[in-house]
Design an enzyme around this catalytic site. Structure first.
Site, short mmCIF file in Angstrom:
data_model
loop_
_atom_site.label_atom_id
_atom_site.label_comp_id
_atom_site.label_asym_id
_atom_site.label_seq_id
_atom_site.Cartn_x
_atom_site.Cartn_y
_atom_site.Cartn_z
N GLU B 50 0.81 -1.22 0.00
CA GLU B 50 0.00 0.00 0.00
C GLU B 50 0.85 1.27 0.00
O GLU B 50 0.45 2.29 -0.55
CB GLU B 50 -0.96 0.02 1.19
CG GLU B 50 -2.11 -0.98 1.09
CD GLU B 50 -1.77 -2.33 1.66
OE1 GLU B 50 -0.58 -2.57 1.99
OE2 GLU B 50 -2.68 -3.17 1.80
N PHE B 112 -11.86 -6.72 13.47
CA PHE B 112 -10.75 -7.19 12.65
C PHE B 112 -10.36 -6.11 11.63
O PHE B 112 -11.24 -5.57 10.95
CB PHE B 112 -11.15 -8.48 11.92
CG PHE B 112 -10.08 -8.99 11.01
CD1 PHE B 112 -8.86 -9.43 11.51
CD2 PHE B 112 -10.28 -9.02 9.63
CE1 PHE B 112 -7.86 -9.89 10.65
CE2 PHE B 112 -9.29 -9.48 8.77
CZ PHE B 112 -8.08 -9.92 9.29
N GLN B 113 -9.10 -5.82 11.53
CA GLN B 113 -8.55 -4.78 10.64
C GLN B 113 -9.19 -3.42 10.86
O GLN B 113 -9.39 -2.65 9.93
CB GLN B 113 -8.66 -5.22 9.17
CG GLN B 113 -7.77 -6.42 8.86
CD GLN B 113 -7.59 -6.69 7.37
OE1 GLN B 113 -8.49 -6.43 6.58
NE2 GLN B 113 -6.44 -7.24 7.01
N LYS B 162 -17.53 -0.17 5.26
CA LYS B 162 -17.97 -1.15 4.27
C LYS B 162 -19.47 -1.08 4.04
O LYS B 162 -19.94 -1.20 2.90
CB LYS B 162 -17.57 -2.55 4.74
CG LYS B 162 -17.77 -3.61 3.67
CD LYS B 162 -17.16 -4.94 4.06
CE LYS B 162 -17.23 -5.92 2.89
NZ LYS B 162 -16.58 -7.20 3.21
N MET B 473 24.50 8.38 3.02
CA MET B 473 24.39 9.71 3.61
C MET B 473 24.64 9.65 5.11
O MET B 473 25.30 10.53 5.67
CB MET B 473 23.02 10.33 3.31
CG MET B 473 22.92 11.79 3.71
SD MET B 473 24.16 12.83 2.91
CE MET B 473 23.24 13.49 1.52
#
Lengths: 158, 565
Positions: B50, B112-113, B162, B473
Site C-alpha cells: 500500500e 478485525f482490521q 464497508k 548519507m
C-alpha cells in the site's frame, strides 16, 4: 523552549461537525503546547460553533498556530485577542455547616450568588474575569469548599 | 440515480477524469473493488504494497499535474499508506486516497482490521473525511478532489465504512460545492506586487529564490520570462529543479545544505530575496539568523501560513505564483537589468572559484559520473525520480534538468523507498519518456517488491542503483561528525540485485566500468523491461559541498582540491 511565555486568548469560529475539535487541539498538542482552557458552544441559528482557547506560549509559536488554524478546512475565522472582555464562571460546593452569610457576601463581591441549597451542601456560582475568579477561589478557601468547577473563559473583542 | 456507495466511488472517479488508480484490495474495500472489476473507464494498477500505491499516485500526479488516486483497505492497508500520505503532505502533492473501513456497527469495537484511520491521517493530510452515510459520498468526493488540487495542494483522505459502500442512495455529482470556510486566495494584491517590484528596482543585488510552488502552479514559463526580462540571477530549491533549464545563464544552481558554492554565497550576499513558492526549509537556510542577513524579503506563496513562518517577509504576497508573476511581469519596464551587471559578475566569480564538480578516479566509477552520463545520453528524454540519500543529492546537483515535472523526488519527508514506485507512477503518466530511478543500495530494498508491478503492467522503469555498500548519507555524517564510527551503516551484506530483478521477470546488470554502464543502459532501454543496473561505485565518496547541519550557508565544507599524483 517556550520563550516569552505569555497568556493568549484565541477565538475560533468553526463549522459544527464531527472531528473539528480534534483538528484544532492537534495543532497545539503536536507542538507540545498545553491548552489552559477551552470552551465550545454552537453559535445560535448558524452551522458554526465558537471556541475560546486560553493557552500560553511564545508569541511566535502562537502566531504560527493561529495561521495553521486558519488553514484548517472547517475553520471560518480566527481571532487572536488583545483588547477583550473576558468572563469565566465557577461553581463551588460548600458544606451547609459553613458560614453562609460570609460565603454569600463574598459571592456578591464577585458577581455571584448561592444558586442551590440542599440538605448537606450549598452551591454557589460566580461569573467574572478569570483573574477575579482566581481571587474568589482564594478567598473562599477557608470555608472548606468540597468541589470546585471552572468553565474556562469566553471572550469578546471590545 | 439511485446507486450503491461503491458505485458512487466509481462514478465520481470517472466524473473527475481519473484514468489511473493505484491500489491494493482487502476486506473493507471489496465492494468498491467489485465495481472496479465491472468497469472499463479507468485502469487499476495493483502495487504490491500500500505504501507503494500512494507513492505511485504521487509520481503519477507530479508527472501529469493531475490529482493522483489511490485505493486501500482498512487497518494495515491504511497504516501502510500513511508514509505516502505524509510524504504527499510535506511536498504539497494533490492526492485523493480512499480507504475502506469496518462497517459502522463495528467501529470502535476493535474489530478485525479496524484502526481509527481519520485519527491517524489528520496530522498528515490537508483534509480528511469519515463518510457515515452514502448520501454524503458525492459531495465528499467532489470536495476531496477540489481541496486536493486547489490552494496549496495536498493529500485528502476519504475513509468509507464497508456498509456505506453497500448502501443505496441518490447520486448526483453536479452538487454545488459550498465551502464557505475554504476559499484559497489566488490573486495577489496588485498594490503590494507593485511595491515589491519597486523594491526590486531599487535593489543592487536581488536574487530569485525559486521553490516547488512554481511547479505546482504550472508557472515555470512565466517565471522564466520574469527571470530573463529582469536579468536577475536565480537559485532553485531541490523541489524547484527544472523550473529553469540547467544551461540557463541566470541559473546559479541549487542552494542549501548541498547547494553549490555560488548559489549559497549569492544567497548570503543578496540585498533582496524574491522567494517564489519556497518555504525557507531548514535544509535550505542553514543557520536562520545568518540567512540572507542583509536582505529584504519578498515572499510570494499561496499558503499564508508559509509566509514569515521562519524568515520575516518585508513584502508578503499571498497568491498563486502564476497569477502573481503575470502581474509582476507588467512592472518589468521599471527594472534596469544593466544595474545588476556587477552583481552578476560577482556571482560568476563565485561560480568559477568553486564550481560544482567531482574528481574522476581511474580505478572506480564515481556516482556523479553515472548521473552526468545518463544526462548526456538521455537528457530531456527521461523523467528522473530518486530515492533518498547521497544519490538523491548528486542527481539534483548533476543531472541536466530542462523542464518542470522532470524531476520527481521526496523532498520534505525524505522517504527512502519513494523512488521506484514513484517512477512506476511517472511511467504510467508519461509512457513516451524513459523513466529512470536513481537509487541507492539502501533505498531500493525498501520497495523492491514493486518489480512485480512493473513487470505485470509493463512499466519499464530503469533503476540505477548507485551501490556503495553503505547507507551512504548516514555514513557521510558518521565520517564527518561521528569520528568514523560506522554504526549500522555498512551494507556489505546485500542481495544479488541482478538475480533479484530476474526473479521477478525483470532484467539485471552488474557494472563497474564506464563501458559496461553504457552497454547496460542502452540494452535496458532497448529491451523495454523493468531493470536494475547495479553500479559498483566508490564507497567513501561524499556529497560536497556541504553546509553542516545548523551552520551558515556561507560556511561550506568544500570539495578538497585534487592532489597531484
Amino acid at each position: 523552549m517556550n520563550d516569552n511565555n505569555e497568556r493568549r486568548v484565541v477565538s475560533v469560529i468553526v463549522v459544527n461537525e464531527a472531528s473539528v475539535l480534534s483538528r484544532i487541539t492537534d495543532l497545539f498538542s503536536g507542538r507540545g503546547y498545553n491548552i489552559t482552557s477551552l470552551t465550545v458552544a454552537p453559535i445560535p441559528e448558524s452551522k458554526y460553533s465558537r471556541l475560546t482557547i486560553v493557552t500560553s506560549g511564545s508569541i511566535r509559536v502562537i502566531e504560527q498556530i493561529t495561521k495553521q488554524l486558519h488553514k484548517l478546512i472547517p475553520v471560518l475565522r480566527v481571532y487572536e485577542h488583545s483588547d477583550l472582555v473576558e468572563k469565566e464562571m465557577a461553581l463551588v460546593k460548600f458544606p451547609i455547616t459553613e458560614n453562609l452569610s460570609d460565603i454569600s457576601a463574598i459571592c456578591n463581591a464577585y458577581n455571584g450568588k448561592i444558586v442551590n441549597v440542599g440538605n448537606d451542601v450549598i452551591i454557589t456560582m460566580v461569573a467574572d474575569e478569570p483573574k477575579r475568579v482566581d481571587h474568589y477561589l482564594e478567598a473562599i478557601r477557608k470555608y472548606n469548599p468540597k468541589e470546585i468547577v471552572r468553565s474556562g473563559a469566553v471572550a469578546l473583542e471590545r | 440515480m439511485q446507486i450503491s456507495g461503491a458505485q458512487m466511488v466509481i462514478e465520481a472517479l470517472i466524473a473527475e477524469g481519473v484514468d489511473t488508480v493505484f491500489g491494493y484490495p482487502g476486506g473493507a474495500i471489496m465492494n468498491v473493488y467489485d465495481e472496479i472489476y465491472k468497469q472499463d473507464k479507468f485502469q487499476h494498477i495493483l502495487t504490491r504494497h500500500e505504501q507503494a500505491a500512494v507513492h505511485a499516485a504521487e509520481g503519477y500526479s507530479k508527472a501529469s499535474g493531475k490529482v493522483g488516486v489511490s485505493m486501500i483497505t482498512s487497518g494495515p492497508g491504511f497504516t501502510n499508506a500513511v508514509t505516502g500520505l505524509a510524504d504527499a503532505y510535506m511536498d504539497s502533492i494533490p492526492l485523493v486516497v480512499i480507504s475502506g473501513q469496518v462497517p459502522m456497527s463495528l467501529i470502535g469495537t476493535d474489530a478485525f482490521q479496524e484502526i481509527d484511520a481519520v485519527g491517524i491521517s489528520r496530522s498528515c493530510t490537508k483534509h480528511n473525511y469519515l463518510v457515515t452515510d452514502a448520501k454524503d459520498l458525492p459531495r465528499v468526493l467532489k470536495e476531496a478532489f477540489y481541496i486536493a488540487r486547489t490552494g496549496r495542494p495536498g493529500p485528502v483522505h476519504v475513509d468509507i465504512p464497508k456498509d456505506v459502500t453497500a448502501q443505496i442512495a441518490e447520486f448526483d455529482y453536479d452538487v454545488k460545492l459550498d465551502l464557505e470556510t475554504y476559499k484559497p486566495h489566488v490573486k495577489g494584491n496588485p498594490r503590494q506586487i507593485k511595491k515589491a517590484m519597486e523594491a526590486i528596482a531599487n535593489a543592487k543585488r536581488p536574487l530569485f529564490y525559486l521553490g516547488g510552488g512554481i511547479i505546482n502552479s504550472n508557472a515555470a514559463n512565466e517565471v522564466r520570462d520574469l527571470v530573463h526580462t529582469t536579468g536577475i540571477p536565480a537559485v532553485e530549491t531541490f523541489m524547484a529543479r527544472g523550473t529553469l533549464s540547467y544551461d540557463d545563464k541566470l541559473l546559479i544552481g541549487m542552494l542549501g545544505m548541498h547547494g553549490s558554492y555560488a548559489a549559497n554565497m549569492a544567497m548570503s550576499e543578496t540585498d533582496m530575496v524574491i522567494a517564489l513558492g519556497a518555504r525557507f526549509d531548514d535544509r535550505v537556510t542553514g543557520k536562520l539568523s545568518e540567512f540572507a542577513k542583509n536582505a529584504g524579503v519578498i515572499h510570494v506563496d499561496i499558503d499564508p501560513a508559509s509566509i514569515s513562518k521562519l524568515v520575516n517577509a518585508n513584502y508578503p504576497i499571498v497568491g498563486d505564483i502564476k497569477n502573481v508573476v503575470v502581474e509582476m511581469l507588467k512592472h518589468v519596464p521599471m527594472i534596469k537589468s544593466d544595474n545588476y551587471e556587477p552583481w552578476r559578475e560577482t556571482i560568476e566569480n563565485f561560480a568559477q572559484l568553486h564550481p560544482l564538480t567531482f574528481h574522476e578516479d581511474s580505478e572506480r566509477l564515481k556516482p556523479q559520473w553515472v548521473i552526468k552520463r545518463v544526462g548526456e545520453l538521455l537528457g530531456d528524454d527521461a523523467n528522473i525520480s530518486t530515492d533518498v540519500g547521497q544519490h538523491q543529492m548528486w542527481t539534483s546537483q548533476f543531472y541536466p534538468f530542462t523542464r518542470p515535472r522532470q524531476f520527481i523526488s521526496s523532498g520534505g519527508l525524505g522517504t527512502m523507498g519513494f523512488g521506484f514506485p514513484a517512477a512506476i507512477g511517472v511511467k504510467a503518466a508519461s509512457p513516451e519518456k524513459t523513466s529512470i530511478n536513481f537509487t541507492g543500495d539502501g533505498s531500493i530494498l525498501m520497495n523492491c517488491q514493486e518489480l512485480m508491478t512493473a513487470v505485470e503492467k509493463k512499466l519499464p522503469v530503469i533503476n540505477i542503483i548507485l551501490n556503495n555498500n553503505f547507507l551512504g548519507m548516514v555514513r557521510q555524517w558518521q565520517t564527518l561528525f561521528y569520528d568514523k564510527r560506522y554504526s549500522e551503516t555498512d551494507l556489505s551484506v546485500q542481495p544479488d540485485f541482478v538475480k533479484l530483478a530476474e526473479a521477478f521477470g525483470g532484467i539485471g546488470y552488474r557494472v563497474s566500468t564506464k563501458e559496461e554502464f553504457d552497454v547496460a543502459l542502452k540494452e535496458a532501454i532497448e529491451r523495454n523491461i523493468v531493470a536494475f543496473i547495479d553500479v559498483k561505485v566508490e564507497r567513501l565518496e561524499n556529497v560536497m559541498p556541504m553546509v553542516p547541519s545548523g551552520g551558515s550557508l556561507f560556511n561550506m565544507m568544500l570539495l578538497e582540491k585534487k592532489e597531484s599524483k
